[in-house]
Design a protein around this motif. Structure first.
Motif, PDB file in Angstrom:
ATOM      1  N   PRO A 303       0.780  -1.153  -0.038  1.00 40.67           N
ATOM      2  CA  PRO A 303      -0.028  -0.014  -0.033  1.00 40.67           C
ATOM      3  C   PRO A 303       0.940   1.209   0.068  1.00 40.67           C
ATOM      4  CG  PRO A 303      -0.912  -1.571   1.775  1.00 40.67           C
ATOM      5  CD  PRO A 303       0.506  -2.010   1.145  1.00 40.67           C
ATOM      6  N   GLY A 304       2.021   1.248   0.478  1.00 36.71           N
ATOM      7  CA  GLY A 304       2.945   2.292   0.812  1.00 36.71           C
ATOM      8  C   GLY A 304       4.038   2.276  -0.273  1.00 36.71           C
ATOM      9  N   ARG A 305       4.088   1.411  -1.198  1.00 37.27           N
ATOM     10  CA  ARG A 305       5.000   1.346  -2.497  1.00 37.27           C
ATOM     11  C   ARG A 305       6.178   0.913  -1.671  1.00 37.27           C
ATOM     12  NH1 ARG A 305       3.138   2.849  -7.072  1.00 37.27           N
ATOM     13  NH2 ARG A 305       1.328   4.547  -7.170  1.00 37.27           N
ATOM     14  N   LEU A 306       6.176   0.185  -0.627  1.00 36.97           N
ATOM     15  CA  LEU A 306       7.536  -0.417  -0.105  1.00 36.97           C
ATOM     16  C   LEU A 306       8.048  -1.773  -0.906  1.00 36.97           C
ATOM     17  CD1 LEU A 306       9.381  -0.009   2.503  1.00 36.97           C
ATOM     18  CD2 LEU A 306       7.904  -1.886   3.829  1.00 36.97           C
ATOM     19  N   LYS A 307       9.298  -1.556  -1.062  1.00 33.78           N
ATOM     20  CA  LYS A 307       9.840  -2.503  -2.122  1.00 33.78           C
ATOM     21  C   LYS A 307       9.988  -3.696  -1.189  1.00 33.78           C
ATOM     22  CE  LYS A 307      11.503   1.072  -5.530  1.00 33.78           C
ATOM     23  NZ  LYS A 307      10.445   0.468  -6.373  1.00 33.78           N
ATOM     24  N   ALA A 308      10.230  -4.915  -1.873  1.00 35.36           N
ATOM     25  CA  ALA A 308      10.744  -6.134  -1.281  1.00 35.36           C
ATOM     26  C   ALA A 308      12.063  -6.092  -1.008  1.00 35.36           C
ATOM     27  CB  ALA A 308      10.399  -7.321  -2.053  1.00 35.36           C
ATOM     28  N   ARG A 309      12.804  -5.682  -1.688  1.00 34.14           N
ATOM     29  CA  ARG A 309      14.285  -5.461  -0.994  1.00 34.14           C
ATOM     30  C   ARG A 309      14.535  -4.612  -0.010  1.00 34.14           C
ATOM     31  NH1 ARG A 309      17.903  -5.203  -6.707  1.00 34.14           N
ATOM     32  NH2 ARG A 309      17.100  -7.091  -7.806  1.00 34.14           N
ATOM     33  N   GLU A 310      13.588  -3.670   0.062  1.00 37.49           N
ATOM     34  CA  GLU A 310      13.573  -2.581   1.237  1.00 37.49           C
ATOM     35  C   GLU A 310      13.336  -3.400   2.682  1.00 37.49           C
ATOM     36  OE1 GLU A 310      12.916   1.585  -0.821  1.00 37.49           O
ATOM     37  OE2 GLU A 310      11.253   0.351   0.003  1.00 37.49           O
ATOM     38  N   VAL A 311      12.441  -4.389   2.389  1.00 37.34           N
ATOM     39  CA  VAL A 311      11.707  -5.148   3.519  1.00 37.34           C
ATOM     40  C   VAL A 311      12.728  -6.060   3.925  1.00 37.34           C
ATOM     41  CG1 VAL A 311      10.195  -6.885   4.178  1.00 37.34           C
ATOM     42  CG2 VAL A 311       9.558  -5.030   2.736  1.00 37.34           C
ATOM     43  N   ALA A 312      13.469  -6.734   3.117  1.00 40.28           N
ATOM     44  CA  ALA A 312      14.403  -7.760   3.287  1.00 40.28           C
ATOM     45  C   ALA A 312      15.584  -7.119   3.870  1.00 40.28           C
ATOM     46  CB  ALA A 312      14.729  -8.596   2.203  1.00 40.28           C
ATOM     47  N   ARG A 313      15.953  -5.872   3.466  1.00 38.99           N
ATOM     48  CA  ARG A 313      17.117  -5.123   4.098  1.00 38.99           C
ATOM     49  C   ARG A 313      16.798  -4.766   5.180  1.00 38.99           C
ATOM     50  NH1 ARG A 313      17.295  -1.508   0.569  1.00 38.99           N
ATOM     51  NH2 ARG A 313      18.700  -2.655  -1.107  1.00 38.99           N
ATOM     52  N   ALA A 314      15.656  -4.435   5.752  1.00 41.85           N
ATOM     53  CA  ALA A 314      15.327  -3.857   7.199  1.00 41.85           C
ATOM     54  C   ALA A 314      15.437  -5.062   8.088  1.00 41.85           C
ATOM     55  CB  ALA A 314      13.966  -3.257   7.027  1.00 41.85           C
ATOM     56  N   LEU A 315      15.313  -6.362   7.342  1.00 38.30           N
ATOM     57  CA  LEU A 315      15.444  -7.293   8.442  1.00 38.30           C
ATOM     58  C   LEU A 315      16.661  -8.123   8.333  1.00 38.30           C
ATOM     59  CD1 LEU A 315      12.013  -9.105   7.378  1.00 38.30           C
ATOM     60  CD2 LEU A 315      12.321  -7.884   9.435  1.00 38.30           C
ATOM     61  N   ASP A 316      17.413  -7.693   7.647  1.00 33.18           N
ATOM     62  CA  ASP A 316      18.844  -7.972   7.433  1.00 33.18           C
ATOM     63  C   ASP A 316      18.859  -9.348   7.082  1.00 33.18           C
ATOM     64  OD1 ASP A 316      21.577  -7.937   7.231  1.00 33.18           O
ATOM     65  OD2 ASP A 316      21.739  -8.308   9.463  1.00 33.18           O
ATOM     66  N   LEU A 317      18.115  -9.840   6.042  1.00 32.67           N
ATOM     67  CA  LEU A 317      17.901 -11.091   5.443  1.00 32.67           C
ATOM     68  C   LEU A 317      17.929 -11.191   3.957  1.00 32.67           C
ATOM     69  CD1 LEU A 317      14.742 -12.541   7.226  1.00 32.67           C
ATOM     70  CD2 LEU A 317      17.195 -13.007   7.681  1.00 32.67           C
ATOM     71  N   PRO A 318      18.437 -12.283   3.328  1.00 34.08           N
ATOM     72  CA  PRO A 318      18.265 -12.210   2.119  1.00 34.08           C
ATOM     73  C   PRO A 318      16.704 -12.642   1.445  1.00 34.08           C
ATOM     74  CG  PRO A 318      19.110 -14.399   2.957  1.00 34.08           C
ATOM     75  CD  PRO A 318      19.099 -13.247   3.908  1.00 34.08           C
ATOM     76  N   LEU A 319      16.750 -12.108   0.371  1.00 30.72           N
ATOM     77  CA  LEU A 319      15.417 -11.840  -0.269  1.00 30.72           C
ATOM     78  C   LEU A 319      15.352 -13.303  -1.083  1.00 30.72           C
ATOM     79  CD1 LEU A 319      12.557 -10.635  -0.760  1.00 30.72           C
ATOM     80  CD2 LEU A 319      13.635  -9.516  -2.754  1.00 30.72           C
ATOM     81  N   ALA A 320      14.493 -14.279  -0.709  1.00 32.60           N
ATOM     82  CA  ALA A 320      14.163 -15.469  -1.507  1.00 32.60           C
ATOM     83  C   ALA A 320      13.272 -15.592  -2.395  1.00 32.60           C
ATOM     84  CB  ALA A 320      13.901 -16.616  -0.384  1.00 32.60           C
ATOM     85  N   GLY A 321      12.275 -14.428  -2.504  1.00 31.81           N
ATOM     86  CA  GLY A 321      11.224 -14.278  -3.663  1.00 31.81           C
ATOM     87  C   GLY A 321      10.038 -13.505  -2.992  1.00 31.81           C
ATOM     88  N   THR A 322       9.322 -13.163  -3.859  1.00 30.93           N
ATOM     89  CA  THR A 322       8.201 -12.366  -3.721  1.00 30.93           C
ATOM     90  C   THR A 322       6.891 -12.917  -4.316  1.00 30.93           C
ATOM     91  OG1 THR A 322       8.383 -11.060  -6.031  1.00 30.93           O
ATOM     92  CG2 THR A 322       9.685 -10.273  -4.029  1.00 30.93           C
ATOM     93  N   LEU A 323       5.854 -12.270  -3.658  1.00 35.72           N
ATOM     94  CA  LEU A 323       4.543 -12.881  -4.054  1.00 35.72           C
ATOM     95  C   LEU A 323       3.789 -11.810  -4.523  1.00 35.72           C
ATOM     96  CD1 LEU A 323       3.753 -16.049  -1.271  1.00 35.72           C
ATOM     97  CD2 LEU A 323       3.998 -16.209  -3.956  1.00 35.72           C
ATOM     98  N   ARG A 324       2.961 -11.713  -5.733  1.00 36.48           N
ATOM     99  CA  ARG A 324       2.061 -10.836  -6.007  1.00 36.48           C
ATOM    100  C   ARG A 324       0.718 -11.074  -5.668  1.00 36.48           C
ATOM    101  NH1 ARG A 324       4.786 -12.558 -10.593  1.00 36.48           N
ATOM    102  NH2 ARG A 324       2.742 -13.122 -11.608  1.00 36.48           N
ATOM    103  N   PRO A 325      -0.303 -10.365  -5.464  1.00 38.08           N
ATOM    104  CA  PRO A 325      -1.605 -10.474  -5.168  1.00 38.08           C
ATOM    105  C   PRO A 325      -2.116 -11.669  -5.989  1.00 38.08           C
ATOM    106  CG  PRO A 325      -1.255  -8.157  -5.297  1.00 38.08           C
ATOM    107  CD  PRO A 325      -0.136  -8.874  -5.600  1.00 38.08           C
TER     108      PRO A 325
END
Length: 367
Positions: A303-325
């Protein structure tokens, strides 16, 4: 940390638990003769995170009593090791810590070399199943749907699959699959298990369709899930199934910790929202100390245009994938249709890639 879309297989090493420097030197020499590396823990506290995943555990007689007091979970392939003439610990103690063998040096050296040579890269046919755990970064993140999708995808690829519902407050994975009417054992029937389970008997007793079997909850009273029951179930899964998926609660209990320690890969599912990311940070802080491979899967919409990479970076985790609606997926679940059953859609694509990465399955295997 840069994002990544595939997760390399976890390398497992035999574990030595001892503070006896002379014994440790001997065991390291035998490991070198066997051509394998090992991990070393001085005491049960240091050994606990690696206790369940290790393909073989060698416990020095100096740490046997400490391991008993620590109530480490029972598991196969534990050997009590010592030196002849320094005091026989006795079979009673060996059995109490779950050791299958006693090996007294120097007489047992050839036997130990053979056991160590069965380690990483040379595992026997039993004990080769991959274990994946999934946990939600917040309530309603979609972790249970991902867990079910992974299990269905693996079964469609003709992998013998076990789906384990470890969240007593999750509503039941049988509902996610539309299996609530299938007969078979549920967790309450296995909560007193504290030893090795017979794999064929377990598979026959659980609800199943094709190559997929499931262990979930009934609709009775809320019960505590003993760590011993989880350890025995995952041991059976690794020995007798190709792929095991565990759906974990966000509030970790002893059984969930055992699952984390046993998993080859753990995924945290996080909606692409600020508050969800903050909640997931707390979950990650609790999960990370118990597993060696942890990655984020980010679910839209944002909803706030938060990017998946930004979420993973905030958690200090590698990004394994994304899920669209995927509105059709939600409608299908309400009708009792198992997720990824038709092999189409964003969830099915992600699950296929994860299964392929973890078991080196050809991409065409799910056709």
């Amino acid at each position: 940390m840069p994002p990544r879309t595939s997760v390399p297989p976890l390398r497992r090493l035999p574990l030595i638990v001892t503070t006896d420097s002379a014994l440790l030197d001997e065991l390291l020499r035998l490991a070198a003769a066997a051509g394998t590396e090992v991990e070393v823990a001085a005491d049960p506290a240091a050994a606990r995170p690696r206790w369940s995943p290790a393909p073989l555990v060698l416990v020095g007689t100096d740490q046997a009593q400490a391991c008993l007091r620590a109530r480490l979970p029972r598991r196969p392939r534990v050997v009590l090791v010592g030196h002849t003439g320094t005091g026989d610990p006795g079979w009673d103690l060996a059995e109490l810590i779950g050791a299958e063998h006693m090996a007294m040096l120097p007489a047992a050296e050839p036997w130990l070399v053979d056991r160590l040579a069965e380690g990483p890269g040379r595992q026997q046919p039993d004990g080769t199943g991959r274990i994946v755990a999934v946990v939600g970064g917040r309530g309603g993140a979609g972790a249970s749907v991902l867990a079910a999708g992974l299990a269905v995808t693996a079964a469609r690829a003709r992998l013998r699959t076990l789906l384990v519902d470890a969240d007593p407050l999750g509503g039941g994975l049988d509902l996610v699959l539309g299996w609530e009417q299938l007969e078979g054992l549920r967790w309450p029937a296995l909560t007193r298990t504290d030893g090795r389970l017979d794999v064929p008997a377990l598979v026959r007793a659980l609800p199943s369709r094709g190559d997929l079997v499931m262990l979930s909850w009934d609709r009775g009273d809320l019960l505590h899930l003993p760590a011993e029951a989880m350890a025995a179930t995952l041991d059976a899964g690794r020995r007798g199934r190709d792929f095991v998926v565990v759906d974990l609660p966000r509030q970790l209990d002893d059984a969930a910790v055992i699952a984390l320690q046993s998993a080859d890969q753990v995924f945290v599912v996080v909606p692409a929202e600020l508050r969800a990311t903050a909640a997931a940070a707390r979950v990650v802080a609790g999960v990370a100390p118990h597993c060696t491979r942890l990655a984020a899967i980010v679910r839209g919409p944002a909803p706030g245009r938060l990017k998946a990479r930004e979420v993973a970076r905030a958690l200090d985790l590698p990004l394994a994938g994304t899920l669209r609606p995927e509105p059709g997926l939600v409608r299908g679940l309400e009708r009792g249709e198992a997720p990824t059953a038709d092999g189409r859609g964003p969830l099915a694509e992600l699950c296929q890639r994860i299964v392929t990465d973890l078991v080196s399955l050809p991409a065409s295997g799910a056709a």
